[in-house]
Design an enzyme around this catalytic site. Structure first.
Site, PDB file in Angstrom:
ATOM      1  N   CYS A   1      -3.953  -0.347 -16.415  1.00  0.00           N
ATOM      2  CA  CYS A   1      -3.796   0.685 -15.381  1.00  0.00           C
ATOM      3  C   CYS A   1      -3.141   0.135 -14.113  1.00  0.00           C
ATOM      4  CB  CYS A   1      -5.127   1.336 -15.063  1.00  0.00           C
ATOM      5  SG  CYS A   1      -6.314   0.183 -14.388  1.00  0.00           S
TER       6      CYS A   1
ATOM      7  N   ARG B   1     -13.044   5.175 -11.459  1.00  0.00           N
ATOM      8  CA  ARG B   1     -13.414   3.833 -11.006  1.00  0.00           C
ATOM      9  C   ARG B   1     -14.266   3.950  -9.751  1.00  0.00           C
ATOM     10  NH1 ARG B   1      -8.856  -0.180  -8.974  1.00  0.00           N
ATOM     11  NH2 ARG B   1      -8.961   1.113  -7.112  1.00  0.00           N
TER      12      ARG B   1
ATOM     13  N   GLU C   1      -9.529  -7.666 -14.197  1.00  0.00           N
ATOM     14  CA  GLU C   1      -8.521  -7.952 -13.164  1.00  0.00           C
ATOM     15  C   GLU C   1      -8.791  -9.272 -12.455  1.00  0.00           C
ATOM     16  OE1 GLU C   1      -8.485  -4.753 -10.299  1.00  0.00           O
ATOM     17  OE2 GLU C   1     -10.650  -4.502 -10.413  1.00  0.00           O
TER      18      GLU C   1
ATOM     19  N   HIS D   1       0.828  -1.211   0.000  1.00  0.00           N
ATOM     20  CA  HIS D   1       0.000   0.000   0.000  1.00  0.00           C
ATOM     21  C   HIS D   1       0.862   1.259   0.000  1.00  0.00           C
ATOM     22  CE1 HIS D   1      -2.166   3.260   2.072  1.00  0.00           C
ATOM     23  NE2 HIS D   1      -3.146   2.880   1.265  1.00  0.00           N
TER      24      HIS D   1
ATOM     25  N   THR E   1      -3.693  -4.970 -13.811  1.00  0.00           N
ATOM     26  CA  THR E   1      -2.723  -6.070 -13.758  1.00  0.00           C
ATOM     27  C   THR E   1      -2.178  -6.325 -12.350  1.00  0.00           C
ATOM     28  OG1 THR E   1      -1.193  -4.442 -14.630  1.00  0.00           O
ATOM     29  CG2 THR E   1      -1.989  -6.109 -16.154  1.00  0.00           C
TER      30      THR E   1
HETATM   31  C1  PEP Z   1      -5.129  -3.295 -10.409  1.00  0.00           C
HETATM   32  O1  PEP Z   1      -5.606  -4.229  -9.773  1.00  0.00           O
HETATM   33  O2  PEP Z   1      -4.254  -3.421 -11.271  1.00  0.00           O
HETATM   34  C2  PEP Z   1      -5.602  -1.925 -10.158  1.00  0.00           C
HETATM   35  C3  PEP Z   1      -5.202  -0.920 -10.902  1.00  0.00           C
HETATM   36  O3  PEP Z   1      -6.386  -1.754  -9.079  1.00  0.00           O
HETATM   37  P1  PEP Z   1      -5.841  -1.638  -7.575  1.00  0.00           P
HETATM   38  O4  PEP Z   1      -4.367  -1.635  -7.636  1.00  0.00           O
HETATM   39  O5  PEP Z   1      -6.420  -0.355  -7.068  1.00  0.00           O
HETATM   40  O6  PEP Z   1      -6.447  -2.845  -6.972  1.00  0.00           O
HETATM   41 MG    MG Z   2      -7.436  -3.904  -8.642  1.00  0.00          MG
END
Ligand code: PEP
Ligand code: MG
Length: 900
Positions: free
Chosen positions: A841, A619, A754, A457, A776
């Site tokens: 993304c 999102r 995802e 994180h 990803t």
């Molecule tokens: C991902 O899963 O690649 C994504 C962009 O979402 P997050 O990292 O917020 O889960």
């Molecule tokens: Mg994600």
């Protein structure tokens, strides 16, 4: 004749060229190339890899006529140097260096100063007027010879050398007097006799023959074999041997030696840059014995040599089309080039150089773009440590987010925020961070965690904000309660100053002077060239108008991912979000959402305004709700404290109910639990509020003349029905807010891909999607079955070290697994909707190798954090230059089928 007619055993430097690497080895080919370009290279020749193969084919026997060929070749060298090998007037000395086809630094052997014996050493002493130097050369020769030819371990010689220095109370080799060197020579000879029952050969030709044989043998020494295995170098390649006249820069005031860069390697400025010493040997320049002089001074001291050197530098640079790092020696007024190679440079110099070389028509623009090592750009776009200062490094962790930061250590997010508000610069130190700590991360200059990997994180959030972060630094032991950490035996307490270098992972004690980032004119220009070439669009992951503005400055063409949960984390919002989560009835929840709605609308208006005219992908809420609530352990501690106070009954009962809620939301595997669209389906009012806020923001911005291109993205879809429901929800909200204006501007609804099932069933999911954005991070997590928050700190590093995985799949896309899913989903999606927009993304959107993959798979866009946008623009151009517009054949096929 032992050789085939087409076998070439030996070539003079002037007979070869750079193309002949397979035969001459890398070094030999380079020496040949320089010689043929008319550069003053000490004369010599190369014994070829053919000869080496012959040596091994005949059971390690030097081909019988090779020695004769070497003697003949040596005659030419003698002539050109006007010296004689073994001569008693002016003896020729040579080096015998291995040189394989693929560079294998330090793996094989080299012997210098061959040609010295008890007699020639006297001549060398006389001619140089420097007996110390001559006897030192001789003692080095015997040592190297004993080691390489007779396989005597270096330690036997080193031990004697060490004893001698102790005996004379001398610290450095260079201070050994002539007599001591002569004694050492005798001792070294005795070592050889004792261990091999042979004498150090006084016959210089015998020296040479044995040296050649030994260098051939070194192709198959243990370390070379291991190195070849690791780097996949075929055994058949063999090594070449370069035999070259030695030149000495320490034979008087018309001699010297130095190092020269054809441009300034730290700024890239066009100037000769380097230093030299008159009457000195190569190593004196670096050894710091005497202070070398700036190269410009050579113009006064030896104008002819300087002019020749300047011309040579220009020729070498034009020839190799790059800044050169040149080693030269002047022997009795004559200039010799010993080595040239592409010079190491700073990021700033790399950019300036690439642009200037293109402008000087030495490189094409495409070549200039290819020259940029994109990761290097990180140095330019972030503050950096001033490396000229002495640093007190306390510990080193993972370089999770580049840049440097100095601040006072604080151990919790609230203190970070409080001190930040009071105008203090702070560094947040925590074992790990969670979304709850976001206000602390925002307030901090940088973040240090002792746990978690490159996609933890703290790392993801810090990278997104362009803040330096060092993660997984288990060398620091944090005691949050005592507000201190230990690094070795050093204690750092709250308020102590520390500095983080997120580019290298260093944690440094105290305040360090930082260098500000610069986007130079040259970088701007280079980025424009990249834009003219690349096919991939580059978007940014941004959650705030400030990030959006920054990303736009860096050239982002829109927002590819706004993680709305980050908008819920501020001190002002969190209580409302918590009230929404903790609500017992739908009415209560709606009341909290009513309060959030105008705040969200304001957020979106800010983003739309910053991105006026460019698409903004928002999102809807993704993380599990418990991430917005206090940690259970903290609540239990509080409960324990309250138990003993009878006065706080009301608070106790509130706390008990909170604990029940938090327990109710606890999950065994939160990443696979109630999150993403699953939240939107179970609590549709949350997504409804967000969709309405988006469309109201669209309307308000439109009234202000702002062009809005909204795209609403549903996270964690795994089944088409999930997206169907969520699309209906968004369409309803659009209808409700926009009414008849619904098509102006048009909005898009799409999904993240995802969850592996989403990729596999893309053909069904695409019916409800205007775009796919590959998340990803989660797709990697779920495809490999690795929890991204745990894997890096535990087995993943081990996996990569052991070569079980080639790279960390959270950093570089796993093309064989995750990549196949992406490729399949793109193919299926486009077959059913040729207009489908595709992008990525996850963190991989800012990684060079992964960007190359995206280019090849034919995605439309990549999205990455603002500070990686310039890097992605260049990597996308490099992909186009290197790979062309190649798209996987099946993708092309599907496109043409679907357009029938
Ligand atoms: C991902 O899963 O690649 C994504 C962009 O979402 P997050 O990292 O917020 O889960
Ligand atoms: Mg994600």
């Amino acid at each position: 004749m032992g050789a085939n007619t087409d076998t070439k055993r030996l070539l003079h430097f002037h007979e070869g060229n750079a193309e002949m690497k397979m035969l001459l080895g890398g070094k030999g080919a380079n020496l040949a190339e320089m010689t043929n370009a008319g550069l003053p290279v000490p004369p010599g020749f190369t014994v070829t890899t053919d000869a080496c193969r012959e040596f091994y084919a005949s059971g390690r026997v030097v081909p019988p006529d090779l020695n004769q060929e070497i003697r003949t070749a040596l005659k030419r060298v003698e002539l050109s140097k006007n010296q004689k090998f073994g001569g008693l007037q002016d003896p020729l000395l040579v080096s015998v260096r291995s040189g394989s086809v693929t560079s294998m630094p330090g793996m094989m052997d080299t012997i210098l100063n061959l040609g010295l014996n008890d007699e020639t050493v006297e001549a060398l002493a006389r001619n140089t007027g420097n007996p110390r130097f001559a006897f030192d050369c001789y003692r080095r020769l015997i040592q190297m010879f004993g080691n390489v030819v007779f396989d005597i371990e270096g330690v036997y010689f080193e031990r004697q050398l060490h004893r001698k220095k102790e005996e004379l109370s001398i610290q450095f080799d260079k201070d050994l007097p002539v007599e001591a060197l002569q004694q050492l020579i005798d001792q070294f000879k005795s070592i050889i006799e004792l261990r091999t029952k042979r004498e150090f050969p006084q016959d210089v030709f015998e020296q040479l023959e044995l040296a050649v044989e030994a260098v051939f043998r070194s192709w198959n020494n243990q370390r070379a074999i291991v190195y070849r295995k690791v780097f996949d170098i075929p055994e058949q390649q063999g090594t070449a041997i370069n035999i070259q006249a030695m030149v000495f820069g320490n034979q008087g005031d018309d001699c010297g030696t130095g190092v020269l860069f054809t441009r300034n390697p730290s700024t890239g400025e066009k100037m000769l840059y380097g230093e030299y010493l008159t009457n000195a040997q190569g190593e004196d320049v670096v050894a710091g014995v005497r202070t070398p002089l700036p190269i410009a001074q050579l113009e006064q001291e030896m104008p002819l040599v300087f002019n020749k050197l300047a011309q040579t530098a220009a020729r070498l640079e034009a020839h190799y089309k790059d800044m050169q790092d040149i080693e030269f020696t002047v022997e009795k007024g004559e200039l010799f080039i010993l080595q040239t190679r592409n010079g190491k440079r700073t990021a700033q110099a790399a950019v300036k150089l690439a642009v200037h070389l293109a402008k000087e028509n030495i490189l094409s623009r495409e070549e200039a773009l290819q020259r940029i090592e994109v990761e290097h750009l990180n140095q330019l776009l972030h503050r950096a440590i001033d490396e000229s200062v002495k640093l007190d490094v306390l510990a080193t962790g993972l370089p999770a987010s580049p840049g440097a930061a100095t601040g006072q250590a604080v151990f919790d997010a609230d203190t970070a925020e409080e001190w930040g508000r009071a105008g203090k610069r702070v560094v947040l130190v925590s074992s790990e961070t969670s979304p709850e700590d976001i206000h602390g991360v925002i307030a901090a200059e940088g973040v240090l965690t002792s746990r978690g990997g490159m996609t933890s994180h703290a790392a993801v959030v810090a990278r997104g904000m362009g803040k330096p972060c060092v993660c997984g630094c288990d060398e620091v032991r944090i005691d949050a309660e005592e507000k201190l950490f230990l690094a070795g035996d050093i204690t750092v307490r709250e308020g102590d100053w520390i500095t983080l270098d997120g580019s290298t992972g260093r944690v440094i004690s105290g305040v360090v002077e930082l260098k500000e980032p610069e986007v130079s004119e040259e970088l701007r220009e280079l980025l424009q060239w990249a834009d003219g070439v690349r096919k991939l669009k580059v978007l940014t992951n941004a959650d705030t108008p400030e990030d959006a503005v920054k990303a736009r400055e860096f050239g982002a063409e829109g927002i590819g991912l706004c993680r709305t949960e980050h908008m819920f984390m501020s001190a002002e919002r969190l209580p409302v979000v918590q009230a929404m989560i903790l609500a017992d009835t739908l009415e209560e929840r709606k009341a909290a959402l009513e309060q959030l709605l105008p705040m969200q609308q304001g957020d979106f208006e800010g983003l739309f305004t910053a991105m006026n005219g460019l698409p903004v992908t928002i999102r809807l809420l993704d993380p599990p709700l418990h991430e917005f609530l206090p940690k259970l352990e903290d609540l239990l501690v509080r409960q324990e404290q309250l138990k003993h106070r009878k006065t706080d009954l009301q608070e106790q009962s509130k706390l008990d109910s909170l604990i029940r809620k938090v327990r109710g939301l606890q999950e065994m595997n939160p990443m696979l639990g109630q999150r993403g669209c699953r939240l939107g389906i179970v609590f549709p009012e949350i997504y409804e509020m967000q969709a309405i806020a988006i469309f109201r923001a669209v309307q308000a911005c439109k009234k202000r003349g702002i062009t809005v291109l909204p795209e609403i993205m549903i996270p964690l879809v795994g089944h088409a029905n999930e997206l169907k429901l969520m699309r209906e929800l968004v369409d309803r909200a659009a209808n409700e807010v926009l009414g008849v204006e619904i098509d102006q501007p048009a909005y898009k609804v799409g999904t993240m891909i995802e969850v592996p099932r989403a990729a596999l069933t893309a053909a069904q999911i695409v019916k409800y999607a205007d775009f796919f954005s590959f998340g990803t991070n989660d797709l990697t997590q779920m495809t490999l079955g690795y929890s991204r928050d745990d894997a890096e700190g535990k087995f993943l590093t081990h996996y990569v070290d052991q070569g079980i995985l080639p790279k960390n799949p959270f950093q570089v896309i796993d093309t064989d697994g995750v990549g196949v899913l992406i490729d399949w989903a793109v193919k299926q999606g486009r077959a059913h909707n040729p207009q489908l927009k595709t992008s990525i993304c996850g963190e991989h959107g800012g990684d060079k190798e992964s960007i190359f993959f995206c280019h090849q798979t034919g995605l439309d866009c990549v999205s990455c954090s603002p500070f990686r946008v310039p890097l992605a623009r260049i990597a996308a151009a490099q992909a186009q230059i290197l790979l062309g517009s190649h798209v996987h054949p099946h993708v092309e096929l599907e496109r043409s089928v679907s357009s029938l």
